[in-house]
Design a protein around this motif. Sequence first.
Motif: not given
Length: 178
Positions: A114-115, A88-89, A120-121, A127-130
């Motif tokens: 899991l979410a 995935g990475k 965090k992955f 990636f930045k969380l909006w």
Amino acid sequence: MINIQRITTKDSEFYNYMEQLMTSSFPPEEYRALTDLRLYTDTKPHFYNNVITADATPIGLLTYWNFEHFYYIEHFAIDPAQRNGGHGKEVLTQLCNSLQHPIILEVEMPEEELAQRRIKFYQRLGFKLWEEPYQQPPYKPGDGFLPMLLMAYGNLECTKDFELVRNTIYREVYNCVV
């Protein structure tokens, strides 16, 4: 070696694998009807349906849209038998390095472990969380909107770009007008 290969329905072995992985990796409300997916795959030039291979063996799927100012990852899954091996990475790093514009994706609300791990992955990959509330429109009649959040890679900002991103995704991906 990991390869991201665009497919059509004529690529029957890879396409059948992709559909099987789609239906086993996502709940039914999180993907469109398979007849619509086949139609989009073969007729929408800005929709990319990809199989992920490692040494020519399929190990995952990646669907994304190419919009004018950003890409939108709609679905990404690694085969359960191939998870936790760094695939995935490697796929996302390759994708982030090869695409010309910022990337957006949806994530589930961070209410379950899991979410939280998925978020965090993606964050570890840049990636930045909006935090702006976002609702994924239904894929099928009778399904409801799903509470999600968006994550962005590249030079998009939530405060400045949220409405453009949301409206584009709603219109182009979900055939939904805000």
